[in-house]
Design a protein around this motif. Structure first.
Motif, PDB file in Angstrom:
ATOM      1  N   GLN A 124       0.827  -1.203   0.000  1.00  0.00           N
ATOM      2  CA  GLN A 124       0.000   0.000   0.000  1.00  0.00           C
ATOM      3  C   GLN A 124       0.864   1.256   0.000  1.00  0.00           C
ATOM      4  OE1 GLN A 124      -3.105  -2.167  -0.439  1.00  0.00           O
ATOM      5  NE2 GLN A 124      -3.529  -0.036  -0.010  1.00  0.00           N
ATOM      6  N   SER A 125       1.957   1.199   0.743  1.00  0.00           N
ATOM      7  CA  SER A 125       2.827   2.364   0.849  1.00  0.00           C
ATOM      8  C   SER A 125       4.207   1.909   1.266  1.00  0.00           C
ATOM      9  CB  SER A 125       2.256   3.350   1.888  1.00  0.00           C
ATOM     10  OG  SER A 125       2.929   4.594   1.848  1.00  0.00           O
ATOM     11  N   ARG A 126       5.215   2.695   0.898  1.00  0.00           N
ATOM     12  CA  ARG A 126       6.592   2.356   1.267  1.00  0.00           C
ATOM     13  C   ARG A 126       7.356   3.643   1.558  1.00  0.00           C
ATOM     14  NH1 ARG A 126       8.858  -1.845  -2.457  1.00  0.00           N
ATOM     15  NH2 ARG A 126       7.936  -3.239  -0.915  1.00  0.00           N
ATOM     16  N   MET A 127       8.165   3.614   2.605  1.00  0.00           N
ATOM     17  CA  MET A 127       8.915   4.801   3.015  1.00  0.00           C
ATOM     18  C   MET A 127      10.375   4.464   3.252  1.00  0.00           C
ATOM     19  SD  MET A 127       8.400   7.175   6.447  1.00  0.00           S
ATOM     20  CE  MET A 127       9.168   5.953   7.536  1.00  0.00           C
ATOM     21  N   ASP A 128      11.241   5.379   2.846  1.00  0.00           N
ATOM     22  CA  ASP A 128      12.648   5.336   3.204  1.00  0.00           C
ATOM     23  C   ASP A 128      12.800   6.160   4.479  1.00  0.00           C
ATOM     24  OD1 ASP A 128      15.354   5.558   3.527  1.00  0.00           O
ATOM     25  OD2 ASP A 128      15.775   6.251   1.501  1.00  0.00           O
ATOM     26  N   PRO A 129      13.054   5.536   5.632  1.00  0.00           N
ATOM     27  CA  PRO A 129      13.141   6.280   6.882  1.00  0.00           C
ATOM     28  C   PRO A 129      14.180   7.402   6.859  1.00  0.00           C
ATOM     29  CG  PRO A 129      12.980   3.942   7.328  1.00  0.00           C
ATOM     30  CD  PRO A 129      13.195   4.084   5.848  1.00  0.00           C
ATOM     31  N   ALA A 130      15.201   7.261   6.017  1.00  0.00           N
ATOM     32  CA  ALA A 130      16.209   8.315   5.917  1.00  0.00           C
ATOM     33  C   ALA A 130      15.685   9.532   5.160  1.00  0.00           C
ATOM     34  CB  ALA A 130      17.458   7.767   5.232  1.00  0.00           C
ATOM     35  N   GLN A 131      14.650   9.319   4.340  1.00  0.00           N
ATOM     36  CA  GLN A 131      14.044  10.405   3.566  1.00  0.00           C
ATOM     37  C   GLN A 131      12.525  10.233   3.594  1.00  0.00           C
ATOM     38  OE1 GLN A 131      16.277   9.501  -0.145  1.00  0.00           O
ATOM     39  NE2 GLN A 131      17.081  11.589   0.031  1.00  0.00           N
ATOM     40  N   PRO A 132      11.899  10.506   4.720  1.00  0.00           N
ATOM     41  CA  PRO A 132      10.476  10.197   4.877  1.00  0.00           C
ATOM     42  C   PRO A 132       9.548  10.965   3.945  1.00  0.00           C
ATOM     43  CG  PRO A 132      11.286  11.485   6.740  1.00  0.00           C
ATOM     44  CD  PRO A 132      12.485  11.062   5.952  1.00  0.00           C
ATOM     45  N   ASP A 133      10.021  12.089   3.382  1.00  0.00           N
ATOM     46  CA  ASP A 133       9.181  12.880   2.485  1.00  0.00           C
ATOM     47  C   ASP A 133       9.345  12.491   1.016  1.00  0.00           C
ATOM     48  OD1 ASP A 133       8.308  14.390   4.668  1.00  0.00           O
ATOM     49  OD2 ASP A 133       9.990  15.780   4.488  1.00  0.00           O
ATOM     50  N   GLY A 163      -3.517   5.112  12.673  1.00  0.00           N
ATOM     51  CA  GLY A 163      -2.722   4.820  13.858  1.00  0.00           C
ATOM     52  C   GLY A 163      -1.244   4.614  13.582  1.00  0.00           C
ATOM     53  N   PHE A 164      -0.874   4.408  12.317  1.00  0.00           N
ATOM     54  CA  PHE A 164       0.541   4.234  11.963  1.00  0.00           C
ATOM     55  C   PHE A 164       1.211   5.564  11.592  1.00  0.00           C
ATOM     56  CE2 PHE A 164      -0.824  -0.204  10.533  1.00  0.00           C
ATOM     57  CZ  PHE A 164      -0.296  -0.820  11.654  1.00  0.00           C
ATOM     58  N   ARG A 165       0.534   6.700  11.790  1.00  0.00           N
ATOM     59  CA  ARG A 165       1.068   7.967  11.303  1.00  0.00           C
ATOM     60  C   ARG A 165       2.432   8.286  11.912  1.00  0.00           C
ATOM     61  NH1 ARG A 165      -2.993  12.748  12.523  1.00  0.00           N
ATOM     62  NH2 ARG A 165      -1.323  13.916  11.516  1.00  0.00           N
ATOM     63  N   ASN A 166       2.662   7.935  13.175  1.00  0.00           N
ATOM     64  CA  ASN A 166       3.956   8.223  13.787  1.00  0.00           C
ATOM     65  C   ASN A 166       5.061   7.372  13.180  1.00  0.00           C
ATOM     66  OD1 ASN A 166       2.873  10.170  15.493  1.00  0.00           O
ATOM     67  ND2 ASN A 166       2.511   8.716  17.158  1.00  0.00           N
ATOM     68  N   GLU A 167       4.754   6.088  12.927  1.00  0.00           N
ATOM     69  CA  GLU A 167       5.754   5.210  12.305  1.00  0.00           C
ATOM     70  C   GLU A 167       6.162   5.726  10.931  1.00  0.00           C
ATOM     71  OE1 GLU A 167       3.697   2.548  15.278  1.00  0.00           O
ATOM     72  OE2 GLU A 167       3.202   4.263  14.014  1.00  0.00           O
ATOM     73  N   PHE A 168       5.239   6.375  10.228  1.00  0.00           N
ATOM     74  CA  PHE A 168       5.534   6.896   8.899  1.00  0.00           C
ATOM     75  C   PHE A 168       5.879   8.388   8.897  1.00  0.00           C
ATOM     76  CE2 PHE A 168       3.385   2.991   7.547  1.00  0.00           C
ATOM     77  CZ  PHE A 168       4.209   2.583   6.509  1.00  0.00           C
TER      78      PHE A 168
END
Length: 273
Positions: free
Chosen positions: A41-50, A107-112
């Motif tokens: 559904q979605s994927r994030m690079d924690p080093a570049q969250p935007d 509820g996952f907004r902080n993790e992302f």
């Protein structure tokens, strides 16, 4: 939503998918949100969250080619917040509203690393179709990316919904819809959009070639020439870290060849490859 994620710790992913609820997993240093093991559904690079990791999200931002400085953006579907975070950072003058039906996803907004609600950024838990029906704001850009474990929400595919989207937009408003490339109903959905938007509609392959992205204009945005769209893309790329020229070329190719959508007798519109 994008298809066929790499599987890592298969047993853990299978266990998560059997609950029918959204779950997170890490793969290759990226954080992903899924409802089952076959889709991301979605994927994030924690080093570049935007940053926009998935290609379909970069293609959806092609809506800026038609309105580079939107005042009001409404998104249906939050996921991991990729589009929401991108718009929050790179469109600082826009008021952004996101409608997400699942409290668990919110509820996952902080993790992302999704920003907190503010004067110009709001996440609402609710039904996207109902929100559009009752909307009084004139929306400049409407992004529709609402999926659950069963795929695209049925309420976001009806003729009534697309009619309401048209009514909710500003006079020159743009709707952009992410559609799963494997959905056999795409032709019917696009036919409905074309009906609602008086044929001011174009479909392109997403940058990662997994999904189809539909752009529908309330105004005359599709009258831009290839030269104008490419010039707009080059200008925007001074302020946006994505290849908008790629999307501009795909848009103009679809408009120019005239074969991407063909009317089939008794079957609405058929997507061509």
């Amino acid at each position: 939503m994008s298809h066929f994620p790499p599987l890592h710790r298969f047993a853990d992913l299978l266990a998560g998918s059997l609950t029918g609820k959204p779950f997170l997993y890490e793969e290759g240093g990226k954080l992903s949100l899924s409802f089952d093991i076959s889709t991301v559904q979605s994927r994030m690079d924690p080093a570049q969250p935007d940053s926009l990791v998935l290609g379909y999200t970069r293609t959806m931002m092609g809506c800026l080619l038609f309105n580079p400085k939107p005042r009001r953006i409404t998104m249906i579907g939050l996921g991991g917040g990729s589009l929401a975070k991108y718009c929050h950072r790179y469109l600082p003058d826009a008021d952004i509203s996101i409608i997400e039906i699942s409290q668990e996803v919110i509820g996952f907004r902080n993790e992302f690393a999704i920003p907190a609600d503010s004067a110009r950024f709001h996440i609402h838990c609710g039904d996207g179709a109902e929100h559009i029906t009752n909307s009084s704001a004139e929306i400049d850009i409407l992004m529709v990316d609402g999926y659950d474990i069963d795929g695209q929400a049925k309420s976001l595919c009806t003729q009534r919904f697309y009619d309401d989207c048209f009514d909710a937009l500003d006079a020159q408003g743009v709707m952009v819809v992410n559609m799963c490339g494997g959905d056999r109903q795409i032709g019917s959905y696009v036919s409905r959009i074309r009906h609602s938007f008086n044929d001011n509609t174009v479909v392109v392959q997403s940058e990662d070639c997994t999904n189809k992205i539909v752009f529908a204009m309330k105004g005359n945005g599709l009258r831009f020439s290839e030269k104008q769209l490419l010039a707009q893309a080059r200008y925007l790329e001074k302020h946006h870290p994505i290849s908008l020229q790629t999307t501009a070329r795909m848009l103009t190719a679809s408009l120019r060849n005239g074969y991407f959508l063909s009317r089939q007798k008794n079957h609405g519109y058929q997507i061509s490859s």
